[in-house]
Design a protein around this motif. Structure first.
Motif, PDB file in Angstrom:
ATOM      1  N   ALA A 171       0.819  -1.360   0.587  1.00  0.00           N
ATOM      2  CA  ALA A 171       0.272   0.030   0.159  1.00  0.00           C
ATOM      3  C   ALA A 171       0.365   0.943   0.081  1.00  0.00           C
ATOM      4  N   GLY A 172       2.519   1.021   0.207  1.00  0.00           N
ATOM      5  CA  GLY A 172       3.170   2.324   0.233  1.00  0.00           C
ATOM      6  C   GLY A 172       3.182   2.435   1.836  1.00  0.00           C
ATOM      7  N   ARG A 173       2.773   2.569   2.696  1.00  0.00           N
ATOM      8  CA  ARG A 173       2.635   2.799   3.676  1.00  0.00           C
ATOM      9  C   ARG A 173       3.663   2.290   4.679  1.00  0.00           C
ATOM     10  N   ILE A 174       4.976   2.541   3.745  1.00  0.00           N
ATOM     11  CA  ILE A 174       6.618   1.721   4.304  1.00  0.00           C
ATOM     12  C   ILE A 174       6.858   2.868   5.502  1.00  0.00           C
ATOM     13  N   ALA A 175       6.420   3.822   6.143  1.00  0.00           N
ATOM     14  CA  ALA A 175       6.790   3.906   7.668  1.00  0.00           C
ATOM     15  C   ALA A 175       5.692   3.018   8.430  1.00  0.00           C
ATOM     16  N   ARG A 176       4.524   3.503   8.005  1.00  0.00           N
ATOM     17  CA  ARG A 176       4.171   1.683   9.138  1.00  0.00           C
ATOM     18  C   ARG A 176       4.678   0.270   9.419  1.00  0.00           C
ATOM     19  N   ALA A 177       4.795  -0.001   7.966  1.00  0.00           N
ATOM     20  CA  ALA A 177       5.716  -1.155   7.703  1.00  0.00           C
ATOM     21  C   ALA A 177       7.072  -1.443   9.073  1.00  0.00           C
ATOM     22  N   ARG A 178       7.903  -0.598   8.868  1.00  0.00           N
ATOM     23  CA  ARG A 178       9.240  -0.251   9.869  1.00  0.00           C
ATOM     24  C   ARG A 178       8.605  -0.399  11.192  1.00  0.00           C
ATOM     25  N   ARG A 179       7.880   0.872  11.629  1.00  0.00           N
ATOM     26  CA  ARG A 179       7.057   0.078  12.789  1.00  0.00           C
ATOM     27  C   ARG A 179       6.471  -0.938  13.330  1.00  0.00           C
ATOM     28  N   ILE A 180       6.219  -1.509  12.163  1.00  0.00           N
ATOM     29  CA  ILE A 180       5.629  -2.618  13.066  1.00  0.00           C
ATOM     30  C   ILE A 180       6.543  -3.683  12.917  1.00  0.00           C
ATOM     31  N   ALA A 181       7.661  -3.945  12.352  1.00  0.00           N
ATOM     32  CA  ALA A 181       9.136  -4.497  11.774  1.00  0.00           C
ATOM     33  C   ALA A 181      10.161  -3.842  13.234  1.00  0.00           C
ATOM     34  N   TRP A 182       9.844  -2.981  13.931  1.00  0.00           N
ATOM     35  CA  TRP A 182      11.001  -2.484  15.007  1.00  0.00           C
ATOM     36  C   TRP A 182      10.278  -3.053  16.360  1.00  0.00           C
ATOM     37  N   THR A 184       7.983  -6.310  16.145  1.00  0.00           N
ATOM     38  CA  THR A 184       7.577  -6.955  16.784  1.00  0.00           C
ATOM     39  C   THR A 184       9.724  -7.524  17.383  1.00  0.00           C
ATOM     40  N   GLY A 185      10.373  -6.633  16.536  1.00  0.00           N
ATOM     41  CA  GLY A 185      11.951  -6.885  16.935  1.00  0.00           C
ATOM     42  C   GLY A 185      11.634  -6.929  18.815  1.00  0.00           C
ATOM     43  N   VAL A 186      11.390  -5.557  19.358  1.00  0.00           N
ATOM     44  CA  VAL A 186      10.950  -5.353  20.898  1.00  0.00           C
ATOM     45  C   VAL A 186      10.043  -6.276  21.458  1.00  0.00           C
ATOM     46  N   VAL A 187       8.853  -6.960  21.138  1.00  0.00           N
ATOM     47  CA  VAL A 187       8.123  -8.085  22.175  1.00  0.00           C
ATOM     48  C   VAL A 187       9.068  -9.301  21.707  1.00  0.00           C
ATOM     49  N   ALA A 188       9.857  -9.940  20.623  1.00  0.00           N
ATOM     50  CA  ALA A 188      10.626 -10.895  20.530  1.00  0.00           C
ATOM     51  C   ALA A 188      11.860 -10.724  21.760  1.00  0.00           C
ATOM     52  N   LEU A 189      12.502  -9.247  21.540  1.00  0.00           N
ATOM     53  CA  LEU A 189      13.324  -9.479  22.353  1.00  0.00           C
ATOM     54  C   LEU A 189      13.137  -9.675  24.289  1.00  0.00           C
ATOM     55  N   ILE A 190      12.040  -8.998  24.631  1.00  0.00           N
ATOM     56  CA  ILE A 190      11.428  -8.513  25.998  1.00  0.00           C
ATOM     57  C   ILE A 190      11.624 -10.128  26.307  1.00  0.00           C
ATOM     58  N   VAL A 191      10.343 -10.909  25.443  1.00  0.00           N
ATOM     59  CA  VAL A 191       9.817 -12.107  25.722  1.00  0.00           C
ATOM     60  C   VAL A 191      10.681 -13.399  25.901  1.00  0.00           C
ATOM     61  N   ILE A 192      11.269 -13.669  24.492  1.00  0.00           N
ATOM     62  CA  ILE A 192      12.338 -14.051  24.548  1.00  0.00           C
ATOM     63  C   ILE A 192      13.701 -14.114  25.879  1.00  0.00           C
ATOM     64  N   LEU A 295      23.974  -6.831  14.129  1.00  0.00           N
ATOM     65  CA  LEU A 295      23.478  -7.062  12.584  1.00  0.00           C
ATOM     66  C   LEU A 295      22.596  -7.134  11.344  1.00  0.00           C
ATOM     67  N   SER A 296      21.492  -8.135  12.465  1.00  0.00           N
ATOM     68  CA  SER A 296      20.017  -8.029  11.863  1.00  0.00           C
ATOM     69  C   SER A 296      18.971  -6.685  12.118  1.00  0.00           C
ATOM     70  N   CYS A 297      19.519  -5.984  12.900  1.00  0.00           N
ATOM     71  CA  CYS A 297      19.019  -4.860  12.982  1.00  0.00           C
ATOM     72  C   CYS A 297      19.289  -4.082  12.200  1.00  0.00           C
ATOM     73  N   ALA A 298      20.393  -3.840  11.850  1.00  0.00           N
ATOM     74  CA  ALA A 298      21.585  -2.677  11.025  1.00  0.00           C
ATOM     75  C   ALA A 298      20.987  -3.026   9.456  1.00  0.00           C
TER      76      ALA A 298
END
Length: 324
Positions: A171-182, A184-192, A295-298
């Motif tokens: 849909a061209g909503r790149i900023a939203r896509a990146r918010r979802i990615a980060w 998800t990363g924070v949730v995984a970092l905290i839970v795991i 490196l994955s975050c980078a």
């Protein structure tokens, strides 16, 4: 026998991926649980024998697994072709579209290197630890089992980001896509990280599931207290990998795994030359996990996401060449 029916395993995962792509996460998850239950019941019955059912041994266990997969294939196929999903596959008028195969393989071929490198990393590290004896090898194996369990949880967190990011980018909503990615990363970092730190603080209950040998127990306790907290970075890397799948470009996270493998090979070679103790190799493992996560975050931060023209008359596909 099981290998001969491996196509059923692939088909189960393909259908589950199609359903996840439509936003249906519930049914594929239920099918995975159903598969595990059916494999235990059918595999145990056919393998060990129960009542009038004779004992078939390992072929029976393999047959039980394949029957379980077939049941799930039938259920998911019925769901899709009955029109209950958001898409209805149509066989009439079907024709091969090589452009679609190219889009799929663009991600799939690169993604194949992810499990291969992960397995190779474990093999290399196992080889390095072999010189320290069975107790240290057992410690690494027990730690690896915990990593596999946590990786499954990380998978359940990360896989949800794939369709959301794909839809947002489409849909061209790149900023939203990146918010979802980060997110998800924070949730995984905290839970795991939370679960892993609990295992590091209280390793004995987990270790006792696998061994009662005093030497192996002590080595396992030391391994978990050194390495387990850093499993959080494995969860973070997994989230970044799935986010990159949704964006249509997994090269960065795969290269991050390559860097981790090289780090272990080079670092391990140096430690071997210095006749370092096993504890140094444990620290090397922990450092490699931090490197993988960073490196994955980078890779996600510096890879440009967005639709790309693939040629022809303005046709668009998901790719990582230009934010909007």
């Amino acid at each position: 026998m099981y290998f001969g029916g491996a196509v059923l395993t692939w088909l189960v995962n393909i259908l589950a991926g199609v359903l996840r792509g439509t936003g249906n996460m519930k049914l594929p998850s239920m099918m995975i649980v159903n598969s595990a239950i059916c494999q235990i019941i059918l595999g145990g019955t056919l393998g060990l024998g129960l009542g009038p059912v004779p004992q078939f041994g390992m072929p029976g266990v393999a047959t039980g697994s394949l029957i379980a997969y077939s049941i799930n294939i039938a259920i998911m196929s019925w769901y899709l072709f009955s029109g209950r999903g958001r898409i209805v596959p149509r066989l009439r008028g079907f024709r091969m579209r090589w452009a679609l195969f190219a889009d799929i393989l663009k991600v799939g071929v690169v993604a194949c290197f992810s499990p291969l490198q992960n397995t190779l990393t474990n093999l290399v590290f196992t080889h390095m630890l072999a010189v320290f004896g069975t107790a240290v090898l057992a410690a690494y194996g027990i730690g690896a089992r915990l990593e596999y369990v946590l990786a499954t949880i990380a998978f359940s967190i990360g896989i949800g980001s794939v369709p959301m990011i794909g839809v947002a980018i489409g849909a061209g909503r790149i900023a939203r896509a990146r918010r979802i990615a980060w997110t998800t990363g924070v949730v995984a970092l905290i839970v795991i990280g939370g679960l892993a730190c609990a295992a590091a603080l209280f390793p004995d209950p987990w270790v006792r599931l696998f061994t009662d040998n005093a030497e192996a127990h002590a080595a396992s306790r030391q391994f978990l207290r050194t390495v387990a907290p850093f499993y959080a970075f494995i969860g973070l890397a997994s989230a970044m990998y799935f986010s990159s799948q949704g964006a249509g470009n997994v090269l960065g996270p795969v290269l991050a795994q390559t860097a981790r493998l090289l780090f272990i090979v080079l670092g391990g070679s140096y430690l071997i030359s210095q006749t370092a103790a096993a504890e140094s190799f444990f620290s090397l493992t922990a450092a490699s996990m931090m490197l993988l996560g960073a490196l994955s975050c980078a890779a996600v931060a510096f890879t440009r996401w967005g639709p790309r023209k693939t040629g022809g008359k303005g046709r668009l596909s998901l790719a990582s060449v230009g934010d909007k």
